[in-house]
Design a protein around this motif. Structure first.
Motif, PDB file in Angstrom:
ATOM      1  N   THR A 154     -15.837  -3.408   3.965  1.00 23.72           N
ATOM      2  CA  THR A 154     -15.978  -2.840   2.619  1.00 23.72           C
ATOM      3  C   THR A 154     -16.242  -1.341   2.672  1.00 23.72           C
ATOM      4  O   THR A 154     -15.609  -0.559   1.952  1.00 23.72           O
ATOM      5  CB  THR A 154     -17.128  -3.541   1.876  1.00 23.72           C
ATOM      6  N   MET A 155     -17.151  -0.926   3.526  1.00 17.91           N
ATOM      7  CA  MET A 155     -17.498   0.489   3.640  1.00 17.91           C
ATOM      8  C   MET A 155     -16.311   1.317   4.118  1.00 17.91           C
ATOM      9  O   MET A 155     -16.032   2.403   3.583  1.00 17.91           O
ATOM     10  CB  MET A 155     -18.670   0.657   4.604  1.00 17.91           C
ATOM     11  N   SER A 156     -15.586   0.822   5.099  1.00 20.36           N
ATOM     12  CA  SER A 156     -14.454   1.578   5.644  1.00 20.36           C
ATOM     13  C   SER A 156     -13.334   1.730   4.612  1.00 20.36           C
ATOM     14  O   SER A 156     -12.654   2.759   4.575  1.00 20.36           O
ATOM     15  CB  SER A 156     -13.920   0.906   6.911  1.00 20.36           C
ATOM     16  N   THR A 157     -13.152   0.736   3.751  1.00 19.45           N
ATOM     17  CA  THR A 157     -12.125   0.833   2.701  1.00 19.45           C
ATOM     18  C   THR A 157     -12.468   1.935   1.708  1.00 19.45           C
ATOM     19  O   THR A 157     -11.613   2.742   1.331  1.00 19.45           O
ATOM     20  CB  THR A 157     -11.980  -0.505   1.961  1.00 19.45           C
ATOM     21  N   LEU A 158     -13.718   1.975   1.266  1.00 18.21           N
ATOM     22  CA  LEU A 158     -14.148   2.983   0.291  1.00 18.21           C
ATOM     23  C   LEU A 158     -13.974   4.400   0.831  1.00 18.21           C
ATOM     24  O   LEU A 158     -13.596   5.318   0.105  1.00 18.21           O
ATOM     25  CB  LEU A 158     -15.620   2.752  -0.077  1.00 18.21           C
ATOM     26  N   ILE A 159     -14.215   4.577   2.105  1.00 21.86           N
ATOM     27  CA  ILE A 159     -14.182   5.916   2.687  1.00 21.86           C
ATOM     28  C   ILE A 159     -12.770   6.352   3.051  1.00 21.86           C
ATOM     29  O   ILE A 159     -12.406   7.521   2.903  1.00 21.86           O
ATOM     30  CB  ILE A 159     -15.101   5.972   3.921  1.00 21.86           C
ATOM     31  N   THR A 160     -11.950   5.414   3.519  1.00 26.05           N
ATOM     32  CA  THR A 160     -10.647   5.803   4.082  1.00 26.05           C
ATOM     33  C   THR A 160      -9.467   5.733   3.116  1.00 26.05           C
ATOM     34  O   THR A 160      -8.414   6.293   3.411  1.00 26.05           O
ATOM     35  CB  THR A 160     -10.310   4.933   5.302  1.00 26.05           C
ATOM     36  N   ALA A 161      -9.612   5.065   1.990  1.00 22.69           N
ATOM     37  CA  ALA A 161      -8.472   4.923   1.071  1.00 22.69           C
ATOM     38  C   ALA A 161      -7.877   6.269   0.645  1.00 22.69           C
ATOM     39  O   ALA A 161      -6.650   6.444   0.673  1.00 22.69           O
ATOM     40  CB  ALA A 161      -8.873   4.094  -0.145  1.00 22.69           C
ATOM     41  N   PRO A 162      -8.684   7.270   0.244  1.00 21.32           N
ATOM     42  CA  PRO A 162      -8.097   8.567  -0.135  1.00 21.32           C
ATOM     43  C   PRO A 162      -7.404   9.271   1.031  1.00 21.32           C
ATOM     44  O   PRO A 162      -6.340   9.876   0.858  1.00 21.32           O
ATOM     45  CB  PRO A 162      -9.308   9.374  -0.622  1.00 21.32           C
ATOM     46  N   VAL A 163      -7.995   9.190   2.224  1.00 21.74           N
ATOM     47  CA  VAL A 163      -7.381   9.829   3.389  1.00 21.74           C
ATOM     48  C   VAL A 163      -6.073   9.139   3.746  1.00 21.74           C
ATOM     49  O   VAL A 163      -5.096   9.784   4.130  1.00 21.74           O
ATOM     50  CB  VAL A 163      -8.352   9.795   4.593  1.00 21.74           C
ATOM     51  N   ALA A 188      -5.515   8.778  -8.509  1.00 24.61           N
ATOM     52  CA  ALA A 188      -4.350   8.615  -7.649  1.00 24.61           C
ATOM     53  C   ALA A 188      -4.728   8.572  -6.178  1.00 24.61           C
ATOM     54  O   ALA A 188      -3.989   8.026  -5.353  1.00 24.61           O
ATOM     55  CB  ALA A 188      -3.360   9.757  -7.896  1.00 24.61           C
ATOM     56  N   LEU A 189      -5.868   9.161  -5.827  1.00 25.06           N
ATOM     57  CA  LEU A 189      -6.310   9.135  -4.429  1.00 25.06           C
ATOM     58  C   LEU A 189      -6.617   7.721  -3.964  1.00 25.06           C
ATOM     59  O   LEU A 189      -6.667   7.448  -2.763  1.00 25.06           O
ATOM     60  CB  LEU A 189      -7.537  10.016  -4.246  1.00 25.06           C
ATOM     61  N   TYR A 190      -6.839   6.817  -4.922  1.00 26.33           N
ATOM     62  CA  TYR A 190      -7.131   5.428  -4.573  1.00 26.33           C
ATOM     63  C   TYR A 190      -5.961   4.498  -4.886  1.00 26.33           C
ATOM     64  O   TYR A 190      -6.154   3.291  -5.002  1.00 26.33           O
ATOM     65  CB  TYR A 190      -8.395   4.951  -5.283  1.00 26.33           C
ATOM     66  N   LYS A 191      -4.767   5.075  -5.007  1.00 28.40           N
ATOM     67  CA  LYS A 191      -3.583   4.221  -5.133  1.00 28.40           C
ATOM     68  C   LYS A 191      -3.484   3.337  -3.897  1.00 28.40           C
ATOM     69  O   LYS A 191      -3.578   3.814  -2.771  1.00 28.40           O
ATOM     70  CB  LYS A 191      -2.318   5.074  -5.243  1.00 28.40           C
ATOM     71  N   GLY A 192      -3.286   2.062  -4.119  1.00 27.80           N
ATOM     72  CA  GLY A 192      -3.182   1.143  -2.985  1.00 27.80           C
ATOM     73  C   GLY A 192      -4.513   0.780  -2.377  1.00 27.80           C
ATOM     74  O   GLY A 192      -4.566   0.204  -1.282  1.00 27.80           O
ATOM     75  N   GLY A 193      -5.620   1.094  -3.063  1.00 30.71           N
ATOM     76  CA  GLY A 193      -6.942   0.826  -2.513  1.00 30.71           C
ATOM     77  C   GLY A 193      -7.209  -0.652  -2.283  1.00 30.71           C
ATOM     78  O   GLY A 193      -7.761  -1.047  -1.248  1.00 30.71           O
ATOM     79  N   PHE A 194      -6.806  -1.496  -3.245  1.00 30.74           N
ATOM     80  CA  PHE A 194      -7.000  -2.932  -3.076  1.00 30.74           C
ATOM     81  C   PHE A 194      -6.143  -3.478  -1.944  1.00 30.74           C
ATOM     82  O   PHE A 194      -6.547  -4.396  -1.229  1.00 30.74           O
ATOM     83  CB  PHE A 194      -6.674  -3.668  -4.388  1.00 30.74           C
ATOM     84  N   ALA A 195      -4.959  -2.897  -1.779  1.00 23.51           N
ATOM     85  CA  ALA A 195      -4.097  -3.314  -0.674  1.00 23.51           C
ATOM     86  C   ALA A 195      -4.717  -2.915   0.670  1.00 23.51           C
ATOM     87  O   ALA A 195      -4.598  -3.634   1.658  1.00 23.51           O
ATOM     88  CB  ALA A 195      -2.706  -2.689  -0.822  1.00 23.51           C
ATOM     89  N   VAL A 196      -5.370  -1.752   0.678  1.00 23.37           N
ATOM     90  CA  VAL A 196      -6.058  -1.318   1.896  1.00 23.37           C
ATOM     91  C   VAL A 196      -7.158  -2.312   2.262  1.00 23.37           C
ATOM     92  O   VAL A 196      -7.304  -2.720   3.422  1.00 23.37           O
ATOM     93  CB  VAL A 196      -6.658   0.093   1.726  1.00 23.37           C
ATOM     94  N   LYS A 222       0.833  -1.204   0.000  1.00 23.76           N
ATOM     95  CA  LYS A 222       0.000   0.000   0.000  1.00 23.76           C
ATOM     96  C   LYS A 222       0.868   1.254   0.000  1.00 23.76           C
ATOM     97  O   LYS A 222       0.647   2.185  -0.792  1.00 23.76           O
ATOM     98  CB  LYS A 222      -0.911  -0.001   1.221  1.00 23.76           C
ATOM     99  N   VAL A 223       1.878   1.291   0.876  1.00 22.89           N
ATOM    100  CA  VAL A 223       2.757   2.461   0.958  1.00 22.89           C
ATOM    101  C   VAL A 223       3.512   2.647  -0.351  1.00 22.89           C
ATOM    102  O   VAL A 223       3.629   3.765  -0.868  1.00 22.89           O
ATOM    103  CB  VAL A 223       3.739   2.323   2.141  1.00 22.89           C
ATOM    104  N   ARG A 224       4.048   1.552  -0.905  1.00 24.95           N
ATOM    105  CA  ARG A 224       4.785   1.658  -2.173  1.00 24.95           C
ATOM    106  C   ARG A 224       3.868   2.121  -3.308  1.00 24.95           C
ATOM    107  O   ARG A 224       4.267   2.932  -4.144  1.00 24.95           O
ATOM    108  CB  ARG A 224       5.408   0.299  -2.524  1.00 24.95           C
ATOM    109  N   LEU A 225       2.660   1.595  -3.369  1.00 25.27           N
ATOM    110  CA  LEU A 225       1.719   2.003  -4.411  1.00 25.27           C
ATOM    111  C   LEU A 225       1.354   3.480  -4.283  1.00 25.27           C
ATOM    112  O   LEU A 225       1.232   4.194  -5.284  1.00 25.27           O
ATOM    113  CB  LEU A 225       0.446   1.148  -4.328  1.00 25.27           C
ATOM    114  N   GLN A 226       1.188   3.937  -3.053  1.00 29.04           N
ATOM    115  CA  GLN A 226       0.799   5.333  -2.829  1.00 29.04           C
ATOM    116  C   GLN A 226       1.920   6.301  -3.173  1.00 29.04           C
ATOM    117  O   GLN A 226       1.664   7.495  -3.387  1.00 29.04           O
ATOM    118  CB  GLN A 226       0.363   5.510  -1.371  1.00 29.04           C
TER     119      GLN A 226
END
Length: 320
Positions: free
Chosen positions: A239-248, A285-293, A62-66
């Motif tokens: 699922t809900m928490s991933t959608l909301i927190t990935a950009p933050v 780009a705000l969802y870079k690493g989203g799947f890893a999250v 996740k960190v590398r993708l971001q």
């Protein structure tokens, strides 16, 4: 028309009465507080241990993708390709960088985050006479933000170790000393604003969704307190928490690693960072690493909630 107060209630009304009774039973005795925070911390610790290979690897990825293509647009490497690149260049041990601060943070932060949710909710119930969805969201946000403010140094260390494999020889304690000597003690709270925002969003979305999903399922389906109810509710919450927190989470990582981003200048704050990312790298780009999250949050959330509910039952506490 009179109503017989001794008549048994059934259906949704009975559910509401049970919920109301449960909300009035929260105690502030020392033993209850120890059991309450102890079960939360133990549940998170066990979940972290069980999901360790997947969760830690996903966290490194996740960190590398971001941090890909900082300040520019370009074709992003997926999780699979990046995973193989890390294994080839740095070896399997690189996927476990930051393990010590990550485990420490999981126990402290996770225990506080889960543990503070219910006291916050019951305080609102006492003050306002309600525990509706808005109260649950506010309680979760408060719990997450407070827990992060107290444990941010471990998150900074974890991210630093994950981005730089050369630090693995010195360890987290040596890296903390180096960080304080070179950048000052305030460096341990770098990115604390976005981190608190991310934790507030995570806890509000995760715990409020879990809590509300349980209430709805109990009211409108045959499900009762037990494994199947906890499994379904925790999956929805993850699922809900991933959608909301990935950009933050993306913004938080960039702020904590500003030295890696100097090619586009320093970020002034979280909003400036998000604006710069969208302008220079595109909205995706705000969802870079989203799947890893999700790979990290999904399984860990499910195990944490199921185990926490079981531990609370064994300790004689009410369900979340």
């Amino acid at each position: 028309m009179s109503v017989n107060s001794s008549a048994p209630l059934s259906g949704p009304v009975a559910v509401e009465v049970k919920v109301g009774e449960k909300q009035k039973n929260w105690s502030t005795t020392p033993s209850h507080i120890v059991h309450h925070f102890g079960t939360s911390g133990l549940a998170v610790a066990v979940a972290t241990a069980v999901t360790h290979p997947l969760a830690r690897n996903a966290d490194v990825l996740k960190v590398r993708l971001q941090m890909q293509f900082v300040g520019q647009k370009g074709p992003l490497n997926g999780m699979g390709r990046l995973f193989l690149q890390i294994l080839k260049k740095e070896g399997p041990k690189s996927l476990y960088l930051g393990l010590t601060p990550a485990l420490t943070r999981s126990i402290l932060y996770g225990g506080l985050r889960l543990g503070l949710y219910e006291p916050s909710k019951y305080a609102c119930d006492w003050a306002f006479g309600s525990t509706n969805i808005l109260v649950k969201i506010a309680s979760g946000a408060f719990a997450g933000a407070t827990a992060t403010a107290l444990t941010n140094p471990t998150e900074v260390l974890k991210v630093r170790l994950q981005m730089n494999s050369s630090m693995k020889q010195s360890g987290s304690i040596a890296e903390m000393r180096r960080l304080i000597s070179e950048e000052g003690i305030r460096a341990l709270w770098k990115g604390v604003g976005p981190a608190m925002a991310r934790a507030a969003a995570l806890t509000a979305s995760q715990l409020a969704t879990y809590d509300e999903s349980k209430r709805i399922l109990i009211r409108w389906t045959p499900l009762e307190e037990g494994f199947h109810l906890h499994l379904i509710s925790s999956a929805v919450a993850g699922t809900m928490s991933t959608l909301i927190t990935a950009p933050v989470d993306m913004v938080k990582t960039r702020l904590m690693l500003q030295r890696e981003s100097r090619k586009v200048g320093s970020y002034k704050n979280g909003f400036h960072c998000a604006y710069q990312v969208v302008c220079t790298e595109g909205p995706r780009a705000l969802y870079k690493g989203g799947f890893a999250v999700f790979a990290r949050l999904g399984p860990q959330s499910t195990i944490t909630f199921i185990l926490c509910e079981k531990l609370r039952e064994l300790a004689g506490l009410n369900a979340i």
